[in-house]
Design a protein around this motif. Structure first.
Motif, PDB file in Angstrom:
ATOM      1  N   VAL A  86      47.685  49.756  70.717  1.00  0.00           N
ATOM      2  CA  VAL A  86      48.702  49.596  70.279  1.00  0.00           C
ATOM      3  C   VAL A  86      48.921  49.592  68.546  1.00  0.00           C
ATOM      4  N   VAL A  87      48.184  48.895  67.903  1.00  0.00           N
ATOM      5  CA  VAL A  87      47.864  48.762  66.407  1.00  0.00           C
ATOM      6  C   VAL A  87      47.593  50.365  65.949  1.00  0.00           C
ATOM      7  N   VAL A  88      46.616  51.016  66.451  1.00  0.00           N
ATOM      8  CA  VAL A  88      46.172  51.911  65.748  1.00  0.00           C
ATOM      9  C   VAL A  88      47.283  53.348  65.920  1.00  0.00           C
ATOM     10  N   PRO A  89      47.850  53.346  67.271  1.00  0.00           N
ATOM     11  CA  PRO A  89      48.862  54.497  67.313  1.00  0.00           C
ATOM     12  C   PRO A  89      50.106  54.110  66.390  1.00  0.00           C
ATOM     13  N   VAL A  90      50.275  52.974  66.365  1.00  0.00           N
ATOM     14  CA  VAL A  90      51.484  52.405  65.390  1.00  0.00           C
ATOM     15  C   VAL A  90      51.225  53.090  63.970  1.00  0.00           C
ATOM     16  N   GLN A  91      49.995  52.869  63.320  1.00  0.00           N
ATOM     17  CA  GLN A  91      49.474  53.212  62.257  1.00  0.00           C
ATOM     18  C   GLN A  91      49.587  54.812  61.986  1.00  0.00           C
ATOM     19  N   VAL A  92      49.408  55.539  63.238  1.00  0.00           N
ATOM     20  CA  VAL A  92      49.616  57.150  63.175  1.00  0.00           C
ATOM     21  C   VAL A  92      51.039  57.154  62.967  1.00  0.00           C
ATOM     22  N   LEU A  93      51.835  56.865  63.752  1.00  0.00           N
ATOM     23  CA  LEU A  93      53.129  56.575  63.996  1.00  0.00           C
ATOM     24  C   LEU A  93      53.797  56.761  62.537  1.00  0.00           C
ATOM     25  N   ILE A  94      53.374  55.720  61.584  1.00  0.00           N
ATOM     26  CA  ILE A  94      53.913  55.591  60.393  1.00  0.00           C
ATOM     27  C   ILE A  94      53.226  56.820  59.520  1.00  0.00           C
ATOM     28  N   GLN A  95      51.801  56.839  59.356  1.00  0.00           N
ATOM     29  CA  GLN A  95      51.141  57.615  58.609  1.00  0.00           C
ATOM     30  C   GLN A  95      51.549  59.222  58.596  1.00  0.00           C
ATOM     31  N   ALA A  96      52.018  59.557  59.793  1.00  0.00           N
ATOM     32  CA  ALA A  96      52.370  61.059  60.185  1.00  0.00           C
ATOM     33  C   ALA A  96      53.467  61.345  60.176  1.00  0.00           C
ATOM     34  N   GLY A  97      54.414  60.264  59.641  1.00  0.00           N
ATOM     35  CA  GLY A  97      55.744  60.578  59.787  1.00  0.00           C
ATOM     36  C   GLY A  97      56.428  61.101  60.793  1.00  0.00           C
ATOM     37  N   LEU A  98      56.207  60.329  61.896  1.00  0.00           N
ATOM     38  CA  LEU A  98      56.587  61.056  63.309  1.00  0.00           C
ATOM     39  C   LEU A  98      58.135  60.634  63.656  1.00  0.00           C
ATOM     40  N   VAL A  99      58.566  59.769  62.713  1.00  0.00           N
ATOM     41  CA  VAL A  99      59.926  59.290  62.944  1.00  0.00           C
ATOM     42  C   VAL A  99      60.611  59.228  61.642  1.00  0.00           C
ATOM     43  N   PRO A 100      62.095  59.097  61.623  1.00  0.00           N
ATOM     44  CA  PRO A 100      62.919  59.180  60.125  1.00  0.00           C
ATOM     45  C   PRO A 100      62.396  58.016  59.495  1.00  0.00           C
ATOM     46  N   PRO A 101      62.069  58.094  58.200  1.00  0.00           N
ATOM     47  CA  PRO A 101      61.492  57.157  57.500  1.00  0.00           C
ATOM     48  C   PRO A 101      62.370  55.667  57.287  1.00  0.00           C
ATOM     49  N   PRO A 102      63.640  55.645  57.493  1.00  0.00           N
ATOM     50  CA  PRO A 102      64.368  54.303  57.483  1.00  0.00           C
ATOM     51  C   PRO A 102      63.955  53.356  59.012  1.00  0.00           C
ATOM     52  N   LEU A 103      63.636  54.211  59.915  1.00  0.00           N
ATOM     53  CA  LEU A 103      63.345  53.716  61.135  1.00  0.00           C
ATOM     54  C   LEU A 103      61.903  53.312  61.377  1.00  0.00           C
ATOM     55  N   ALA A 104      60.821  53.794  60.496  1.00  0.00           N
ATOM     56  CA  ALA A 104      59.541  53.673  60.897  1.00  0.00           C
ATOM     57  C   ALA A 104      59.298  52.242  60.992  1.00  0.00           C
ATOM     58  N   TRP A 105      59.361  51.293  60.185  1.00  0.00           N
ATOM     59  CA  TRP A 105      58.927  49.926  60.397  1.00  0.00           C
ATOM     60  C   TRP A 105      59.718  49.398  61.330  1.00  0.00           C
ATOM     61  N   PRO A 106      60.978  49.336  61.603  1.00  0.00           N
ATOM     62  CA  PRO A 106      61.485  48.864  62.661  1.00  0.00           C
ATOM     63  C   PRO A 106      61.257  49.047  64.037  1.00  0.00           C
ATOM     64  N   LEU A 107      60.947  50.542  64.088  1.00  0.00           N
ATOM     65  CA  LEU A 107      60.321  51.078  65.424  1.00  0.00           C
ATOM     66  C   LEU A 107      58.687  50.446  65.356  1.00  0.00           C
ATOM     67  N   ALA A 108      58.016  50.417  64.580  1.00  0.00           N
ATOM     68  CA  ALA A 108      56.675  49.806  64.579  1.00  0.00           C
ATOM     69  C   ALA A 108      56.780  48.555  65.031  1.00  0.00           C
ATOM     70  N   ALA A 109      57.544  47.765  64.464  1.00  0.00           N
ATOM     71  CA  ALA A 109      57.810  46.004  64.855  1.00  0.00           C
ATOM     72  C   ALA A 109      58.086  46.151  66.151  1.00  0.00           C
ATOM     73  N   ALA A 110      58.934  46.916  66.778  1.00  0.00           N
ATOM     74  CA  ALA A 110      59.771  46.930  67.981  1.00  0.00           C
ATOM     75  C   ALA A 110      58.359  47.440  69.136  1.00  0.00           C
ATOM     76  N   ILE A 111      57.598  48.197  68.612  1.00  0.00           N
ATOM     77  CA  ILE A 111      56.472  48.581  69.583  1.00  0.00           C
ATOM     78  C   ILE A 111      55.577  47.269  69.666  1.00  0.00           C
ATOM     79  N   LEU A 112      55.063  46.803  68.340  1.00  0.00           N
ATOM     80  CA  LEU A 112      54.231  45.741  68.045  1.00  0.00           C
ATOM     81  C   LEU A 112      54.486  44.487  68.895  1.00  0.00           C
ATOM     82  N   VAL A 113      55.721  44.117  68.879  1.00  0.00           N
ATOM     83  CA  VAL A 113      56.331  42.916  69.371  1.00  0.00           C
ATOM     84  C   VAL A 113      56.468  43.086  70.994  1.00  0.00           C
ATOM     85  N   SER A 114      56.926  44.182  71.309  1.00  0.00           N
ATOM     86  CA  SER A 114      57.181  44.376  72.852  1.00  0.00           C
ATOM     87  C   SER A 114      55.708  44.503  73.565  1.00  0.00           C
TER      88      SER A 114
END
Length: 233
Positions: A86-114
């Motif tokens: 979970v944690v490492v892939p979320v870091q990749v998701l953010i660092q690689a810019g795989l989702v629109p920037p405004p959604l990066a942290w909300p989606l990261a939080a959703a992944i971590l919490v769920s």
């Protein structure tokens, strides 16, 4: 007998240390993600998967739970898995810019919490050896997102769907534990692993036959339980 007991306890400690080594591999993957060396990330995570795949078998053979009851191998495994799955892939998701920037942290939080809720669910596994809902294997999900190279908006939709699927009333089967279509499923898993290794060697930009093999194998492994009618009862 005392020497034999001490040897057994030492072996049990060694098995727990082997499991805990997955955390070291996770840290190496986290550093690689921070440095945007994404192929290296999945080399380390692949090694962590190997550790995760064999430590339980070794622990059962050496009767670790009996010889070292104070330390729970299951809890240790979950701690390491949360980092590597979970944690490492979320870091990749953010660092690689795989989702629109405004959604990066909300989606990261959703992944971590769920995923935290999922890992804390004492009923995450079914009696038949499957998993209730999407089993928070974000290491696999983010790897595929990188390989397929879809637009950030499509990746964001994929993340939302998988977060929702974490709590879906379907069973995602474990390839090693299923009974029906077992030979076919293990064969498809072998194809997936070979294609994934080829994608890493190609720096996550493999030729289309490798991507196609990954896509087809992923669809099969993800949907076979649902197609067979496996549901949470």
């Amino acid at each position: 007998m005392a020497n034999e007991d001490r040897g057994g306890i030492a072996a049990a400690v060694a098995v727990h240390m082997f499991t805990a080594s997955g955390a070291v591999l996770g840290l190496l993957a986290l550093v690689a993600a921070s440095e945007r060396r994404f192929a290296a990330v999945f080399v380390w995570l692949g090694l962590a998967l190997v550790v995760d795949g064999i430590d339980g078998t070794i622990a059962r053979q050496l009767r670790v739970a009996e010889r070292l009851p104070r330390f729970s191998g299951e809890i240790l495994d979950l701690v390491v898995d949360y980092l590597t799955y979970v944690v490492v892939p979320v870091q990749v998701l953010i660092q690689a810019g795989l989702v629109p920037p405004p959604l990066a942290w909300p989606l990261a939080a959703a992944i971590l919490v769920s995923s935290a809720f999922y890992f804390a669910d004492t009923e995450m596994k079914t009696p038949g050896g499957g998993f209730r809902g999407f089993p928070a294997i974000w290491n696999v999900a983010v790897f595929l997102i990188l390989v397929f190279g879809l637009p950030p908006a499509a990746n964001a939709v994929t993340v939302v769907v998988l977060v929702a699927a974490t709590f879906a009333p379907f069973v995602f089967v474990h390839p090693f534990w299923m009974e029906r279509l077992r030979p076919l499923t293990l064969g498809v898993l072998a194809v997936w692993m070979v294609a994934a290794a080829a994608a890493v060697v190609a720096d996550l930009a493999p030729p289309w036959p490798v991507s196609a093999a990954l896509a087809l194998a992923t669809l099969y492994l993800g949907l076979v339980g649902i197609v067979l009618g496996e549901r949470v009862r």
